[in-house]
Design a protein around this motif. Structure first.
Motif, PDB file in Angstrom:
ATOM      1  N   THR A 393       3.318  -0.366   3.552  1.00  0.00           N
ATOM      2  CA  THR A 393       1.749  -0.110   3.287  1.00  0.00           C
ATOM      3  C   THR A 393       1.380  -0.933   1.882  1.00  0.00           C
ATOM      4  O   THR A 393       2.191  -0.709   0.841  1.00  0.00           O
ATOM      5  CB  THR A 393       1.424   1.362   3.166  1.00  0.00           C
ATOM      6  N   VAL A 394       0.464  -1.616   1.791  1.00  0.00           N
ATOM      7  CA  VAL A 394       0.185  -2.471   0.567  1.00  0.00           C
ATOM      8  C   VAL A 394      -0.331  -1.678  -0.464  1.00  0.00           C
ATOM      9  O   VAL A 394      -1.393  -0.929  -0.383  1.00  0.00           O
ATOM     10  CB  VAL A 394      -1.007  -3.383   1.181  1.00  0.00           C
ATOM     11  N   ASP A 395       0.498  -1.451  -1.520  1.00  0.00           N
ATOM     12  CA  ASP A 395       0.253  -0.924  -2.968  1.00  0.00           C
ATOM     13  C   ASP A 395      -0.002  -2.119  -3.813  1.00  0.00           C
ATOM     14  O   ASP A 395       0.866  -2.681  -4.271  1.00  0.00           O
ATOM     15  CB  ASP A 395       1.165   0.031  -3.117  1.00  0.00           C
ATOM     16  N   PRO A 396      -1.532  -2.090  -4.232  1.00  0.00           N
ATOM     17  CA  PRO A 396      -1.607  -3.121  -5.340  1.00  0.00           C
ATOM     18  C   PRO A 396      -0.618  -3.126  -6.557  1.00  0.00           C
ATOM     19  O   PRO A 396      -0.310  -4.235  -6.997  1.00  0.00           O
ATOM     20  CB  PRO A 396      -3.187  -3.084  -5.422  1.00  0.00           C
ATOM     21  N   ALA A 397      -0.315  -2.151  -6.959  1.00  0.00           N
ATOM     22  CA  ALA A 397       0.417  -1.969  -8.087  1.00  0.00           C
ATOM     23  C   ALA A 397       1.776  -2.632  -7.873  1.00  0.00           C
ATOM     24  O   ALA A 397       2.590  -2.845  -8.855  1.00  0.00           O
ATOM     25  CB  ALA A 397       0.819  -0.491  -8.335  1.00  0.00           C
ATOM     26  N   GLU A 398       2.395  -2.858  -6.630  1.00  0.00           N
ATOM     27  CA  GLU A 398       3.603  -3.735  -6.154  1.00  0.00           C
ATOM     28  C   GLU A 398       3.592  -5.077  -6.406  1.00  0.00           C
ATOM     29  O   GLU A 398       4.393  -5.645  -5.986  1.00  0.00           O
ATOM     30  CB  GLU A 398       4.012  -2.759  -5.231  1.00  0.00           C
ATOM     31  N   LEU A 399       2.278  -5.501  -6.408  1.00  0.00           N
ATOM     32  CA  LEU A 399       2.250  -7.032  -6.242  1.00  0.00           C
ATOM     33  C   LEU A 399       2.590  -7.818  -7.343  1.00  0.00           C
ATOM     34  O   LEU A 399       2.381  -7.204  -8.686  1.00  0.00           O
ATOM     35  CB  LEU A 399       0.764  -7.263  -5.635  1.00  0.00           C
ATOM     36  N   GLN A 400       2.932  -8.946  -7.211  1.00  0.00           N
ATOM     37  CA  GLN A 400       3.558  -9.866  -8.344  1.00  0.00           C
ATOM     38  C   GLN A 400       2.247 -10.548  -8.952  1.00  0.00           C
ATOM     39  O   GLN A 400       2.438 -11.209  -9.826  1.00  0.00           O
ATOM     40  CB  GLN A 400       4.552 -10.826  -7.962  1.00  0.00           C
TER      41      GLN A 400
END
Length: 445
Positions: A393-400
């Motif tokens: 599930t896409v969590d913006p906090a985990e994006l580079q």
């Protein structure tokens, strides 16, 4: 095979001949051979066995706005290429605008290359720009190694990169055709945009009326006519309007040197799902209705649309206001493009081989990167290792990405990129990214 230093093995390797169990031998950053699965590992070579995870060629993304230098607070080579590596992308080609200066002279290209050289985690090339007043700069930029020339037919959104009118388009196209270069076009007709309703506010349905399909259709019709008269190579960027597909298909049948791309957001998102005020979904041309999306998928399947690229166009969060008229228009999706497309493709009966063709092989072919885009002997040892059945599930906090504003937030996607390899070196593993080793690429180099 005595110089082989690395062997990669999987029960599912995507090759030009199809998906099969295979052993891939690597020497000096190149694929030395694609061997049977049971092949003996040469003495001294390191074996990496991925079991049932899929080994596919690294994704080649030919439409990325890195915005560096000048607007590095929007993205930058360090963060963009980290995000790309995390998403299985091993090569990108940077757009000439949203950086300051824009890539419209050789001097400006050298400035951008100098900035990128120490920050690129993946291989990186550059587009040049075609402006009303820089025809004299196009041949020198071509000789300096840009992969082609970007132009707008409607306002770009930044004052340092003005659009071309029809006469200026034809003048630039004739110049570029003279050295058999490639012209890539943001195709929206400014007269049709001016004639559309000028609506403001948070309602996406209102914003959609301001960028009607007819603006794309008219611009593409004019572009095809110019390409037919002049004989130049043209490429339609980020196709959104499915109404233009019959024009495109007819032009291809008539021998016009025309290619077309679309983007993950047009293929995976729909106008009906965009909440009011959610300008993380705003882009130009816009995300359209579900029925339009179905037609884009059909055109990918039959080859009318050639490839899929991100058009990653980030900004700082403060520019994503809740008024669609004034918010910055751009989708941030570099890290998520492969799983986003795979998630929708599998629902529609497409295979990972199709995804590789659209996102790696066809994009490498578009820009002439013959060393990229496939797992076969002689090509660069660029790979992504994908668990196609795993979800996240896409969590913006985990994006580079530098600014973690994304239209994919909260979506559950199929396809976890477990590792990424650049010229035989692992540059990303389970989200941990190595120091930059990307090279700057030039046309035919």
């Amino acid at each position: 095979m005595s110089d082989v230093n690395l062997v990669l093995r999987s029960t599912r390797v995507i090759t030009p001949e199809g998906t099969r169990p295979a052993t891939v031998a690597v020497a000096d950053g190149k694929i030395a051979a694609v061997l049977p699965y049971e092949a003996e590992v040469p003495a001294g070579a390191r074996l990496e066995d991925f079991g049932g995870d899929v080994l596919l060629p690294g994704i080649v993304d030919t439409h990325v706005h890195v915005n560096d230098p000048g607007r590095t607070e929007w993205e930058g080579f360090w963060t963009a290429t980290r995000a790309a590596a995390a998403g299985g992308i091993t090569t990108l080609v940077d757009m000439p605008l949203n950086s300051l200066p824009p890539t419209t002279t050789v001097e400006n290209l050298r400035i951008k290359q100098e900035v990128a050289a120490s920050k690129a985690h993946i291989d990186t090339g550059f587009w040049g720009g075609a402006l009303p007043d820089n025809v004299k700069d196009l041949a020198p930029l071509h000789e300096a190694g840009v992969f082609g020339f970007k132009a707008f037919l409607s306002p770009s959104g930044v004052e340092e990169f003005p659009e071309l009118d029809q006469a200026q388009l034809e003048r630039s196209l004739a110049e570029i055709a003279g050295f058999d270069g490639l012209m890539i076009i943001h195709a929206e007709d400014p007269h049709e945009l001016d004639a559309a309703p000028h609506l403001t506010g948070p309602k996406y349905a209102d914003y959609l009326q301001t960028r009607p399909k007819v603006s794309e259709n008219a611009a593409i019709e004019g572009l095809i006519a110019a390409a037919q008269r002049i004989g130049g190579r043209v490429h339609v960027l980020h196709l959104s309007s499915a109404d233009a597909l019959p024009l495109i298909a007819a032009a291809k049948r008539d021998g016009v040197r025309l290619t077309v791309e679309t983007c993950p957001h047009y293929l995976t998102l729909t106008a009906e799902e965009v909440p009011d005020g959610a300008s993380e979904f705003k882009c130009c041309p816009p995300i359209r209705e579900d029925a339009n999306r179905d037609l884009l998928w059909a055109a990918l399947a039959d080859g009318t649309i050639d490839c899929v690229v991100t058009d990653h166009s980030p900004s700082t969060a403060d520019l994503k206001t809740d008024d669609f008229a004034t918010a910055w228009g751009g989708i941030s999706g570099l890290q998520l493009s492969l799983p986003a497309i795979w998630t929708e493709a599998r629902k529609r009966g497409h295979t990972l081989e199709d995804v590789v063709r659209w996102m790696s092989t066809a994009t490498a072919d578009l820009v002439g990167l013959t060393q990229k885009g496939a797992i076969e002997a002689g090509r660069d040892a660029d790979f992504a290792v994908l668990d196609p059945d795993a979800t996240f599930t896409v969590d913006p906090a985990e994006l580079q990405h530098r600014n973690r504003v994304t239209a994919y937030a909260g979506k559950t996607l199929h396809g976890v990129v477990k590792s990424t390899w650049l010229r035989g070196e692992r540059i990303q593993h389970d989200g941990v990214i190595a120091e930059p080793t990307g090279r700057l690429l030039e046309r035919n180099n």
